[in-house]
Enzyme design. Sequence first.
Site, short mmCIF file in Angstrom:
data_model
loop_
_atom_site.label_atom_id
_atom_site.label_comp_id
_atom_site.label_asym_id
_atom_site.label_seq_id
_atom_site.Cartn_x
_atom_site.Cartn_y
_atom_site.Cartn_z
N HIS A 155 1.09 -1.30 -0.16
CA HIS A 155 0.12 0.31 -0.03
C HIS A 155 0.99 1.04 -0.34
CE1 HIS A 155 -3.69 -2.99 0.34
NE2 HIS A 155 -3.42 -2.64 1.82
N HIS A 229 -9.68 1.82 1.16
CA HIS A 229 -10.16 0.88 1.92
C HIS A 229 -10.66 0.83 2.99
CE1 HIS A 229 -7.59 -2.54 4.08
NE2 HIS A 229 -6.83 -2.68 2.90
N GLU A 369 -11.59 -4.20 -2.95
CA GLU A 369 -10.40 -3.01 -3.31
C GLU A 369 -10.43 -3.54 -4.79
OE1 GLU A 369 -7.32 -2.69 -0.91
OE2 GLU A 369 -8.21 -4.66 0.53
#
Length: 418
Positions: A155, A229, A369
């Site tokens: 991420h 998220h 996601e």
Amino acid sequence: MTRHVFSFPRYLGVGLFGLMIGQACLQAQAQTMPIDSSSSSALPPGIERSAFGQLANGREVDCYRITNDNGIEMRVINYGGIIVSLKTPDLQGQMDDIVLGFDSLDDYLSDAYRRANPYFGALIGRYGNRIANGRFSLDGETYQLPTNDGPNTLHGGDVGFNQRLWHAEPFSSSEGRGLVLTYTSEDGEEGFPGRLSARVSYTLTNDNELAIDYRAKTSRATPVNLTQHSYFNLQGEGHGSILNHELTINASGFTPVNETLIPTGEIADVSGTPFDFRRPTAIGARMGEKNTQLAYGKGYDHNFVLSKNPGAAGHLALAARVTEPQSGRVLEVSTTEPGLQFYSGNFLDGSLTGKSGRAYTHRSGLALETQHFPDSPNQSNFPSTILKPDETYHSRTVYRFSTTQSEGQSRSTQPHSS
Ligand code: GAL
């Protein structure tokens, strides 16, 4: 780059470029003056702003409360672009908050939160999901990123977009009410090449949708994979596990992973596996099966290769649908992206307590996601995630909220060209 990146002059013209430069200027301005003195002081009807807290460096974080005409309400902060709450009606019309999160900034900054690292409700960038060994090569150069998830980068690295203070501009348009968030990531930030100007808009529509548009421009070729998220629990946050939620994913393939959750490169057929969600199936129904992929993921934590209609590249297609039998709430996710990470909240362990004072226990939220595939910079057979300076990144995802009753009566998610 395929699908969601369009050659700049052909599709977007000078207008968008000017807009992005304008946003970059606004952002530079925002870094030197308190946000309330920006042009956003007069708020459109249906949007309220309040103070949410202060970062360690003294900068103020704002919270925007946005409502649509049907009473759906979301609250977003400009730190990480985090959606801190989202209230939608159940079958009886009762409003509940269906996303995991906190009411105070300190909870998002706490050591306990950093240790658990769940990325609740945040914007993810520059690169959603993992890059193997935090390394990739591009145009003859090798780039090393900080590794923050075992041997890999997750991420966006140590300080991803989820921990950045974004500039926020509320707006009201014919599509709905929302917030445009902008952030400029400097060349070399978290090891990535290129100065990347990112612009993400959240639009809450009167069709009970949250539409998210992600745009970016770069000064040098660089990988980009932006996502959101949020963890959903359609019974209401803090109300037990999501194992009874019924999930449909419009995917006949998924990308199996190794022990560190890096794709092997294979696109596996879901047929006859616990990864076949082409028909509505309770999330918990096959979770206990003996399956190497479920073992590696500690549950579901996999990228699904979305089935699109031929010729639909760059257009919205329905990716997933979740229904929760007790509340009757329904969530539909449509996207222009080729992949969907379904994460069943396997790392939630009860160590964090949410807004309503209830602990976020194992699998008490699920994330869907929308994305390009994990580790694409190292996987030549996956759709490219490289954004070039003459291109504009644009990706769109729509979350639509309804109930099992209202569903038949209201319009279905319409394809929306990007
Ligand atoms: C997901 C990822 C999981 C986990 C989670 C954050 O996107 O797939 O493996 O890292 O984020 O806790």
